[in-house]
Design an enzyme around this catalytic site. Structure first.
Site, PDB file in Angstrom:
ATOM      1  N   LYS A  52       0.643  -1.125   0.173  1.00 55.90           N
ATOM      2  CA  LYS A  52       0.118   0.038   0.083  1.00 55.90           C
ATOM      3  C   LYS A  52       0.854   1.207   0.059  1.00 55.90           C
ATOM      4  O   LYS A  52       0.596   2.383  -0.809  1.00 55.90           O
ATOM      5  CB  LYS A  52      -0.834  -0.023   1.159  1.00 55.90           C
ATOM      6  CG  LYS A  52      -1.918  -1.005   1.049  1.00 55.90           C
ATOM      7  CD  LYS A  52      -2.766  -1.057   2.373  1.00 55.90           C
ATOM      8  CE  LYS A  52      -3.820  -2.321   2.234  1.00 55.90           C
ATOM      9  NZ  LYS A  52      -4.675  -2.773   3.527  1.00 55.90           N
ATOM     10  N   GLN A  96      -4.822  -1.687   9.630  1.00 54.00           N
ATOM     11  CA  GLN A  96      -4.690  -2.914   8.943  1.00 54.00           C
ATOM     12  C   GLN A  96      -4.995  -4.121   9.739  1.00 54.00           C
ATOM     13  O   GLN A  96      -4.999  -4.237  11.169  1.00 54.00           O
ATOM     14  CB  GLN A  96      -3.007  -3.189   8.597  1.00 54.00           C
ATOM     15  CG  GLN A  96      -2.774  -4.753   7.890  1.00 54.00           C
ATOM     16  CD  GLN A  96      -3.315  -4.627   6.368  1.00 54.00           C
ATOM     17  OE1 GLN A  96      -3.436  -3.702   5.876  1.00 54.00           O
ATOM     18  NE2 GLN A  96      -4.154  -5.816   6.121  1.00 54.00           N
ATOM     19  N   ASP A 119     -11.251   3.251   4.845  1.00 56.66           N
ATOM     20  CA  ASP A 119     -11.627   1.742   4.313  1.00 56.66           C
ATOM     21  C   ASP A 119     -13.449   1.834   4.484  1.00 56.66           C
ATOM     22  O   ASP A 119     -13.739   0.613   3.940  1.00 56.66           O
ATOM     23  CB  ASP A 119     -11.155   0.675   5.339  1.00 56.66           C
ATOM     24  CG  ASP A 119     -10.045   0.141   4.948  1.00 56.66           C
ATOM     25  OD1 ASP A 119      -9.887   0.181   3.920  1.00 56.66           O
ATOM     26  OD2 ASP A 119      -9.052  -0.253   5.774  1.00 56.66           O
TER      27      ASP A 119
END
Ligand code: NAD
Length: 296
Positions: A52, A96, A119
């Site tokens: 990422k 994460q 997200d």
């Protein structure tokens, strides 16, 4: 014979579009900022986080990774998130998963400011999706990436019979909402769906999206001739090979369009994360991006 949807190519086009919009932001002296938090040393998570960060830098998004020991307490993690919520250089925050067992994932999702929730897991953003609100709000990047693929391939959704297999908060449930928002009639299947009903519903589907994590759950006989098949599943086999949730060899001759694994949905997730980061940065700084810039 199906046409194979090339996720790597579509993701590349999306990243190029993102890079152009980063240049628009740069002209206004804005550098989009993404914060990625990793707790513990899970090797797979470390790879995801590194990927990422690299992808972000390539399009001009400033990515900062914060890695903490697995012993970090929930209160300490929330304090770190609150610091990033208040940091004007940070437009997007991602934690994460998986998190260590002593940290409650839901409380962490709620600690991120909804306006920086790249997200799309904050209940406020999930609520916006299910309340069918107009305008921009972040949506989980994997199902959003699937929508980009379907639009790219000009798949008609209105009036179609769609089946989503798997109802996770990460993929299946937002996928259901996104498809029905575009006027598909959507069935959401999960582990308690009786097998016979699963086969029956799949065999009538114009569009199948599978996100389960069971290799080859979807068989050739499940595919209606001409159906569009999107395989989100990623399963690593003993020989190291990656395969999806769909029996690709059996499904491909019947489908009209199908995604491979690897090289299908996978590459779209990170590209979409960057897309969302740029959109959040533009909103934070009151900058209007070019209309329809994502229509790749
Ligand atoms: P999850 O474990 O959170 O959810 C799995 C879902 O599948 C659950 O809703 C469960 O009810 C359902 N399920 C389990 N067995 C079933 C069965 N026999 N029939 C019907 N439904 C069944 O998983 P997830 O996070 O949604 O991920 C699913 C898969 O997608 C995994 O393989 C994961 O690696 C992959 N994934 C890929 C990406 C990507 O970027 N391509 C992103 C996220 C997840």
């Amino acid at each position: 014979m199906a046409e194979i949807i090339d996720g790597r190519l579509i993701a590349k086009e999306l990243r190029a579009a993102v890079k152009k919009q980063v240049a628009v932001l740069n002209e206004a002296n804005v550098i989009p900022g993404l914060a990625v938090i990793l707790v513990g040393d899970d090797p797979a998570s470390e790879i995801y986080v590194r990927n990422k960060g690299r992808a972000a830098e390539k399009v001009g998004v400033a990515a900062q990774t914060f890695q903490y020991d697995a012993s970090l307490s929930e209160a300490e993690l929330i304090a770190k998130i609150e610091g990033l919520n208040a940091d004007p250089a940070i437009d997007a925050i991602l934690v994460q998963s998986p998190l260590p067992d002593h940290i409650n994932e839901q409380r962490i999702q709620e600690a991120i400011l909804p306006q920086k929730d790249v997200d799309g897991f904050h209940p406020e953003n999930v609520g916006q999706l299910f309340a069918d609100r107009k305008g921009f709000f972040p949506v989980a990047n994997t199902p959003r990436g699937v929508m980009t693929m379907l639009h790219h391939e000009h798949v008609e959704l209105s009036g179609k019979n769609a089946v989503v297999v798997g109802r996770s908060v990460l993929v299946g449930t937002p996928m259901f909402a996104l498809l029905q928002r575009e006027n598909a009639t959507v069935s959401l299947l999960h582990r308690h769906t009786p097998e016979a009903l699963r086969h029956q519903l799949l065999q009538q589907a114009d569009l199948i999206v599978v996100a389960v994590g069971v290799p080859k759950l979807i068989q050739g006989e499940d595919i209606k001739p001409g159906a569009v098949v999107i395989d989100v599943g990623i399963n690593r086999m003993d020989d190291g090979k990656l395969i999806g949730d769909v029996d690709f060899e059996a499904a491909e001759p019947k489908a009209s369009l199908i995604t491979p694994v690897p090289g299908g949905v996978g590459p779209m997730t990170i590209a979409t994360l960057l897309e969302t980061t740029v959109e959040l940065a533009a909103i934070h700084h009151g900058i209007q991006l070019e209309a329809g810039w994502q229509n790749i």
